[in-house]
Design an enzyme around this catalytic site. Structure first.
Site, PDB file in Angstrom:
ATOM      1  N   GLU A  61      -3.731   1.805  14.465  1.00 21.53           N
ATOM      2  CA  GLU A  61      -3.577   0.746  13.472  1.00 21.53           C
ATOM      3  C   GLU A  61      -2.088   0.397  13.335  1.00 21.53           C
ATOM      4  O   GLU A  61      -1.224   1.274  13.318  1.00 21.53           O
ATOM      5  CB  GLU A  61      -4.121   1.257  12.131  1.00 21.53           C
ATOM      6  CG  GLU A  61      -3.940   0.321  10.957  1.00 21.53           C
ATOM      7  CD  GLU A  61      -4.417   0.934   9.638  1.00 21.53           C
ATOM      8  OE1 GLU A  61      -4.602   0.190   8.676  1.00 21.53           O
ATOM      9  OE2 GLU A  61      -4.605   2.182   9.591  1.00 21.53           O
ATOM     10  N   LYS A 108      -9.374  -6.029   9.458  1.00 22.14           N
ATOM     11  CA  LYS A 108      -9.780  -4.948   8.548  1.00 22.14           C
ATOM     12  C   LYS A 108     -10.456  -5.531   7.314  1.00 22.14           C
ATOM     13  O   LYS A 108      -9.931  -6.452   6.670  1.00 22.14           O
ATOM     14  CB  LYS A 108      -8.551  -4.125   8.164  1.00 22.14           C
ATOM     15  CG  LYS A 108      -8.850  -2.860   7.373  1.00 22.14           C
ATOM     16  CD  LYS A 108      -7.575  -2.048   7.215  1.00 22.14           C
ATOM     17  CE  LYS A 108      -7.789  -0.728   6.472  1.00 22.14           C
ATOM     18  NZ  LYS A 108      -6.531   0.048   6.398  1.00 22.14           N
ATOM     19  N   TYR A 150      -4.713   1.547  -3.775  1.00 24.83           N
ATOM     20  CA  TYR A 150      -4.587   2.655  -4.718  1.00 24.83           C
ATOM     21  C   TYR A 150      -3.593   3.655  -4.150  1.00 24.83           C
ATOM     22  O   TYR A 150      -3.308   3.658  -2.958  1.00 24.83           O
ATOM     23  CB  TYR A 150      -5.943   3.325  -4.950  1.00 24.83           C
ATOM     24  CG  TYR A 150      -6.725   3.600  -3.689  1.00 24.83           C
ATOM     25  CD1 TYR A 150      -6.454   4.704  -2.886  1.00 24.83           C
ATOM     26  CD2 TYR A 150      -7.728   2.724  -3.282  1.00 24.83           C
ATOM     27  CE1 TYR A 150      -7.154   4.947  -1.722  1.00 24.83           C
ATOM     28  CE2 TYR A 150      -8.442   2.949  -2.107  1.00 24.83           C
ATOM     29  CZ  TYR A 150      -8.161   4.068  -1.338  1.00 24.83           C
ATOM     30  OH  TYR A 150      -8.848   4.289  -0.177  1.00 24.83           O
ATOM     31  N   CYS A 194      -9.403   2.099  10.076  1.00 22.97           N
ATOM     32  CA  CYS A 194      -9.127   3.055   9.003  1.00 22.97           C
ATOM     33  C   CYS A 194     -10.169   3.024   7.893  1.00 22.97           C
ATOM     34  O   CYS A 194     -11.290   3.499   8.078  1.00 22.97           O
ATOM     35  CB  CYS A 194      -7.718   2.807   8.460  1.00 22.97           C
ATOM     36  SG  CYS A 194      -6.993   4.235   7.619  1.00 22.97           S
TER      37      CYS A 194
END
Length: 314
Positions: free
Chosen positions: A41, A108, A114, A144
């Site tokens: 990624e 993605k 967070y 991911c």
């Protein structure tokens, strides 16, 4: 089909430098006979791009992407980068290039927002889970956090995927001390391979990003905590076979490259011996989702229940 995973250590904000390294490794593995070459990624940018995300973005018609695609002549590659669309949206994306041509970009879908992660603050989310044909195999790409949402891998399987290409950037300490990223990714990578009977080709990166750099430490136990403000990407890229067994695994915390031969016969064996998905019915899943989303009554009458049992309800 021979596959290769390049566990790289991209330099933050150094798109051109990272691009040259990626192209060099594609050319190397193509010469070695690899039919699919995978990078982590955001392999062209590094992870913590923050508010400078737009400076690192490339459009599909950019000369850098043209060079990258051209390097795949005679092979195929999946490379993580930041994509800018024509409408000036920005995506955490994976370029899929086959035999010198851009096939598509996977964008993605589930963007974390967070802890130390701010992706949703800067990037738009993808809208599709495409599956593409490569030789004898159907391939789905995930980035991911997408793999932590089971509905997305299921969409890949519903399109008869044989191979998952899972690219991610996972660092130690980014989820707090109560959560071990290394252990969790090893579990989840094997889980999908075993349950769905697919090859899972998993590419993580290595290197450190952050304002503080640590001194040399011993990573042999695989559990060294991060220094404040610094995040250590742990690597451990792996290839998992359809029985959920590890074929090969890259080193922790070091640039490394791994490869294996993907065997269609093993896919066949798994689906004969353990045919978990033989009776899976995506139409049932669709009907149940429609019922849930439309807010139908939670309880049905006995008469309605009998119709459901007899198959008359639908």
């Amino acid at each position: 089909m021979q596959v290769a995973i390049c566990q790289t250590s991209p330099q933050l904000f150094a798109v051109e430098q990272n691009l040259e390294q990626v192209i060099e490794r594609i050319e190397h593995h193509r010469a070695q006979g690899a039919g699919l070459i995978i990078f982590p990624e955001l392999a062209l940018t590094g992870y913590f791009v923050g508010a400078r995300y737009h400076e690192m973005a490339l459009r599909l018609d950019s000369p850098q992407i043209a060079r990258l695609a051209a390097a795949t002549k005679g092979t195929a590659a999946v490379v993580g980068f930041i994509e800018e669309s024509r409408s000036m949206n920005f995506y955490n994306a994976a370029l899929v290039a086959v035999d010198g041509e851009i096939l598509f970009c996977y964008r993605k879908i589930n963007l974390p927002n967070y802890g130390v992660f701010e992706e949703k603050k800067f990037f738009s989310g993808g809208k599709r889970v495409p599956v593409f044909r490569l030789g004898e195999f159907n391939v789905a790409v995930f980035i991911c956090n997408d793999l932590w949402h089971p509905s997305l891998p299921y969409l890949g399987i519903s399109q008869k995927a044989d191979i998952f290409v899972t690219i991610f950037n996972s660092s130690q300490g980014s989820m707090g001390s109560e959560f071990c990223n290394i252990e969790s990714w090893q579990i989840i990578n094997k889980f999908y391979a075993r349950i769905f009977g697919i090859y899972n080709l998993c590419a993580n990166r290595v290197g450190e990003e952050g304002p503080e750099k640590r001194r040399e430490v011993d990573y042999s136990d695989g559990a060294t905590p991060d220094a404040p403000g610094s995040f250590s990407f742990w690597g451990g890229s792996e290839i998992i076979n359809p029985f959920g067994q590890e074929v090969v695994r890259a080193r922790l915390h070091e640039v490394d490259e791994i490869g294996a031969v993907i065997d269609r016969e093993m896919l066949r064996q798994k689906r004969i011996v353990l045919p978990y998905l033989r009776n899976d019915d995506p139409h049932f899943t669709q009907r149940e989702l429609e019922r849930i989303l439309q807010g139908d009554k939670q309880y049905v009458t006995r008469r309605e229940l009998r119709k459901v049992v007899r198959g008359e309800k639908y």
